[in-house]
Design a protein around this motif. Structure first.
Motif, PDB file in Angstrom:
ATOM      1  N   UNK A 255       0.777  -1.223   0.000  1.00 34.02           N
ATOM      2  CA  UNK A 255       0.000   0.000   0.000  1.00 34.02           C
ATOM      3  C   UNK A 255       0.812   1.278   0.000  1.00 34.02           C
ATOM      4  N   UNK A 256       0.073   2.369  -0.218  1.00 35.34           N
ATOM      5  CA  UNK A 256       0.636   3.717  -0.239  1.00 35.34           C
ATOM      6  C   UNK A 256       0.370   4.389   1.102  1.00 35.34           C
ATOM      7  N   UNK A 257       1.402   4.880   1.792  1.00 33.67           N
ATOM      8  CA  UNK A 257       1.172   5.501   3.105  1.00 33.67           C
ATOM      9  C   UNK A 257       0.442   6.833   2.976  1.00 33.67           C
ATOM     10  N   UNK A 260       0.063  12.833   6.680  1.00 31.53           N
ATOM     11  CA  UNK A 260      -0.800  13.675   7.524  1.00 31.53           C
ATOM     12  C   UNK A 260      -2.276  13.310   7.341  1.00 31.53           C
ATOM     13  N   UNK A 261      -2.502  12.003   7.172  1.00 30.64           N
ATOM     14  CA  UNK A 261      -3.867  11.516   7.049  1.00 30.64           C
ATOM     15  C   UNK A 261      -4.472  11.651   5.672  1.00 30.64           C
ATOM     16  N   UNK A 262      -3.675  12.067   4.666  1.00 29.91           N
ATOM     17  CA  UNK A 262      -4.214  12.306   3.328  1.00 29.91           C
ATOM     18  C   UNK A 262      -3.421  11.514   2.285  1.00 29.91           C
ATOM     19  N   UNK A 263      -4.111  11.149   1.223  1.00 33.42           N
ATOM     20  CA  UNK A 263      -3.477  10.443   0.115  1.00 33.42           C
ATOM     21  C   UNK A 263      -2.818  11.439  -0.832  1.00 33.42           C
ATOM     22  N   UNK A 264      -1.580  11.126  -1.243  1.00 30.51           N
ATOM     23  CA  UNK A 264      -0.866  11.962  -2.206  1.00 30.51           C
ATOM     24  C   UNK A 264      -0.687  11.181  -3.503  1.00 30.51           C
ATOM     25  N   UNK A 315       8.918  -9.377   4.227  1.00 33.05           N
ATOM     26  CA  UNK A 315       8.636  -7.999   3.843  1.00 33.05           C
ATOM     27  C   UNK A 315       8.795  -7.050   5.022  1.00 33.05           C
ATOM     28  N   UNK A 316       8.972  -5.778   4.682  1.00 35.70           N
ATOM     29  CA  UNK A 316       8.799  -4.687   5.640  1.00 35.70           C
ATOM     30  C   UNK A 316       7.427  -4.096   5.345  1.00 35.70           C
ATOM     31  N   UNK A 317       6.479  -4.295   6.254  1.00 32.00           N
ATOM     32  CA  UNK A 317       5.072  -4.125   5.898  1.00 32.00           C
ATOM     33  C   UNK A 317       4.443  -2.810   6.359  1.00 32.00           C
ATOM     34  N   UNK A 318       5.031  -2.133   7.339  1.00 38.23           N
ATOM     35  CA  UNK A 318       4.378  -0.945   7.896  1.00 38.23           C
ATOM     36  C   UNK A 318       5.147   0.317   7.530  1.00 38.23           C
ATOM     37  N   UNK A 319       4.421   1.303   6.987  1.00 40.12           N
ATOM     38  CA  UNK A 319       5.008   2.576   6.594  1.00 40.12           C
ATOM     39  C   UNK A 319       4.201   3.686   7.278  1.00 40.12           C
ATOM     40  N   UNK A 320       4.799   4.323   8.288  1.00 42.21           N
ATOM     41  CA  UNK A 320       4.090   5.318   9.089  1.00 42.21           C
ATOM     42  C   UNK A 320       4.730   6.686   8.953  1.00 42.21           C
ATOM     43  N   UNK A 321       3.874   7.689   8.761  1.00 45.51           N
ATOM     44  CA  UNK A 321       4.352   9.067   8.631  1.00 45.51           C
ATOM     45  C   UNK A 321       4.144   9.790   9.956  1.00 45.51           C
ATOM     46  N   UNK A 322       5.223  10.362  10.476  1.00 45.55           N
ATOM     47  CA  UNK A 322       5.179  11.070  11.743  1.00 45.55           C
ATOM     48  C   UNK A 322       4.836  12.536  11.500  1.00 45.55           C
ATOM     49  N   UNK A 323       3.708  12.989  12.053  1.00 44.13           N
ATOM     50  CA  UNK A 323       3.270  14.371  11.840  1.00 44.13           C
ATOM     51  C   UNK A 323       4.254  15.377  12.450  1.00 44.13           C
ATOM     52  N   UNK A 324       4.878  14.977  13.564  1.00 41.10           N
ATOM     53  CA  UNK A 324       5.774  15.921  14.245  1.00 41.10           C
ATOM     54  C   UNK A 324       7.089  16.082  13.500  1.00 41.10           C
TER      55      UNK A 324
END
Length: 705
Positions: A255-257, A260-264, A315-324
């Motif tokens: 998937x695509x991360x 900030x909660x939005x799809x780019x 796999x490396x399965x989790x891609x998380x974006x840090x807002x801070x």
């Protein structure tokens, strides 16, 4: 709601009353050289009953798709095809083989069962990967609603039965296909069948698929072989030996991360996985079937089968974006392997008889399975970098798979399953018939921890039944009502953890009413159904002890479904369906950051309120045919808290075929015609959207000889 619906159904049907004796249609399934272009309410269905009843005779919601329909529409997988049927949507991810489905408010392999030729694969940890593609599919039958009385636990939402192409009698016929399309997608396929001697016939299917994929490093490959040999030993006795082999490495897309909660859109084709990623499935299925017509009123069928499945992920399965920090991190380095062997046998006897002087038909049977399952992994899945590995958002470096824990054997289980079942249809009068069924399941699971050699075991039992009444107002219009029960496991039975083994099977019950009608000299078909399902014994967190679970949860759904099939003038054909479901957690809670949070009233994850499909086709002339379809899926929530939402989507597909020569047909398939960007499913509680394929084309050339 049901009172007003029933009144409407009656008023609609009264307009079609015909004062004539009623003769319900009957028939049998026979394999032919060419797949039938259409199925109707008078076609026997394999999913809704073991009595070879037609859809009109079955007091339940059943639907069928022919293999020819599926391939003409360009559906590459069974899940693609089935999601065009009424009320079913895709929820698959790489973790479940991409095959998970949603039906009537219930999702996943534990609630939507998928069969191959009537046989069940007991999925380890929710993963099913068979069949590989749709080339060898003769038909797909769907039964919506609980079906545990027919197939055992794990069928509250629906059952999907894939029927492969069968041997047929007659002159040998061959079908060759080559195809090429977007993203360097390639296909080479072959289908051959016919009579070898007066008593021997065969069917052989080969299919090879390759693609570069529409994301970076999105290569995929699959190979499938299906072979069957049928021997007509006597006029009354037939043996069929079949073997199916599939090897696939699908596009490995987690998937695509969201940023900030939005799809780019600019991240649509990025791949954040490691360079040595793995997603590999290998399945082999061998079946020996015997069909014996013992007498005019008694028949017997036996199927002995052996299945071996191997699956591997890295796999490396989790891609998380840090807002801070405005930084993307990669984590969840999971290495997992499944090895499974299943041997089973199903014996049935079918009797045509009288019951209290009434025409009746009964099938009784015994089903036995022995499954060995082993899990290897790098559990407890600790990453080398506890906070994840930083990854450039626009130019991600693949890197290598790294884990702080070794990849090793974790546990092995042996599961023994046995069931006895019976189903009966009795013609109460010229217009009334009743269909009933009962089933008793016994499952025993022995599990050995291969790390500390500890052992655990569990015995589970399930009792299910159904009763349905059909009223044939006319030969072409019937009403029905049904009550059915089902059971679901709290996890995959063959992979239950010691803690999960403490719990019973979850139970569900459904009430359903509906109508089915043929009209306009049988050029049109219409179905309507309303249902209510309640599922109990869901696992919820114990408020007094967050480390423990309670089996007290409840989930329910109410829904309406309708379908329409019209053969219109001037060679037009219309097929459409719509479904509305109101699903919710009635009693469900979880401990979040040390506090108990109630999810009562929330909608279950991955469940859309509305789905709709339409397909319109036209034979422009004898040689040229065109078709277009619309698929609509409403918004869904990606978490139990109903905070992360996947937006609704509408996708249009189109096809064109031209019979250029007597034995040669050229085809064009265009998927996602208007290049919509949409999330087909989600991962990591909605932080990653698994997107649908962008606009693509595929050109085929078919040659028969």
């Amino acid at each position: 709601m049901n009172k007003y619906l029933l009144s409407s159904l009656c008023l609609l049907a009264l307009n079609n009353v015909q004062a004539q004796p009623l003769t319900l249609p009957t028939g049998t399934i026979t394999a032919t050289a060419v797949d039938n272009d259409t199925v109707s309410l008078n076609t026997p269905t394999t999913a809704g009953s073991r009595l070879n009843l037609t859809a009109m005779e079955t007091p339940a919601s059943v639907e069928s798709l022919t293999g020819e329909q599926i391939r003409t529409r360009g559906d590459r997988s069974v899940q693609d095809a089935v999601s065009r049927s009424t009320g079913i949507s895709r929820t698959g991810t790489p973790g479940d083989g991409g095959t998970s489905l949603q039906a009537r408010g219930f999702t996943g392999q534990s609630s939507v069962m998928q069969l191959f030729d009537g046989n069940r694969l007991y999925t380890g940890m929710g993963t099913a990967t068979f069949p590989v593609d749709t080339w060898s599919v003769e038909r797909v039958d769907v039964l919506r609603g609980p079906a545990s009385v027919l197939y055992g636990e794990g069928a509250t939402g629906a059952v999907v039965n894939v029927i492969p192409k069968k041997p047929f009698d007659g002159e040998i016929e061959n079908h060759l296909r080559v195809g090429y399309g977007s993203y360097d997608r390639q296909q080479q396929a072959f289908d051959s069948g016919g009579s070898l001697t007066d008593t021997l016939s065969y069917r052989l299917n080969l299919n090879r698929l390759r693609s570069n994929g529409w994301i970076d490093r999105g290569d995929s490959a699959s190979d499938f072989i299906s072979a069957a040999l049928r021997w007509q030993a006597t006029d009354d006795l037939t043996f069929t030996l079949a073997h199916d082999y599939g090897d696939q490495k699908p596009m490995n897309d987690f998937g695509t991360p969201l940023i900030n909660g939005h799809f780019k859109d600019s991240l649509r084709d990025k791949n954040y996985n490691v360079s040595n990623d793995k997603q590999h499935y290998n399945d082999q299925w061998t079946r020996l079937t015997s069909d014996w017509q013992i007498s005019d009123s008694v028949s017997s069928s036996n199927e002995l089968y052996y299945l071996k499945a191997q699956r591997r992920w890295q796999n490396a399965e989790n891609y998380n974006f840090n807002r801070d920090t405005q930084q993307l991190s990669r984590s969840g380095y999971f290495g997992i392997g499944h090895t499974q062997e299943q041997i089973g046998d199903r014996q049935t006897f079918t009797f045509k008889h009288t019951l209290f002087g009434l025409d009746s038909q009964t099938v009784t049977g015994v089903d036995y399975n022995r499954i060995r399952f082993q899990l290897d992994s790098n559990s407890p899945f600790n990453d080398v970098l506890p906070n994840g590995q930083p990854v450039d958002l626009y130019h991600p470096q693949p890197g290598r798979f790294e884990s702080a824990d070794p990849y090793r054997s974790q546990f092995q289980s042996t599961t023994k399953q046995m069931s006895v079942f019976a189903e009966n249809r009795t013609q109460l009068s010229e217009r009334w018939s009743v269909v009933t069924g009962v089933r008793r399941d016994y499952v025993h699971v022995d599990r050995t921890n291969l790390i500390d050699d500890s052992q655990s075991d569990k015995t589970l039992t399930g009792n299910n039944w159904k009763a349905g009444l059909v009223f044939a107002l006319t030969p072409d219009t019937s009403f029905y009502g049904q009550y059915a029960t089902s059971t679901d496991g709290v996890g995959g039975l063959i992979s239950l953890s010691p803690s999960q083994q403490q719990y019973d099977l979850a139970t569900a019950k459904q009430t359903e009413i509906g109508m089915k009608q043929l009209f306009w000299d049988q050029r049109g078909e219409f179905t309507l159904a309303a249902y209510h399902i309640v599922k109990k014994k869901l696992l919820t967190d114990d408020p007094g002890n967050p480390t423990l679970k309670q089996q007290v949860g409840q989930q329910s759904s109410n829904g309406l479904e309708a379908s329409l099939d019209l053969q219109l003038p001037h060679a037009w054909q219309l097929q459409a369906n719509v479904a509305i479901v109101k699903a919710k957690y009635d009693d469900f809670s979880a401990v979040v950051t040390g506090e108990t949070v109630s999810y009562n009233g929330n909608r279950p994850t991955d469940v859309p309120r509305r789905t709709a499909n339409l397909w319109l086709s036209k034979a422009i002339n004898d040689d040229l045919k065109a078709g277009a379809g619309v698929r609509y899926v409403d918004a869904r929530f990606a978490d139990m808290a109903n905070q992360n939402e996947l937006p609704s989507y509408t996708v249009v597909d189109a096809t064109l075929s031209w019979q250029a020569l007597r034995n040669t047909t050229l085809g064009l398939q265009v998927n996602n015609l208007f290049d919509r960007q949409y999330a087909q499913s989600q991962y990591n509680e909605g932080q990653q959207w698994i997107l649908g394929e962008p606009r693509s084309f595929f050109v085929t050339a078919d040659y028969t000889f």
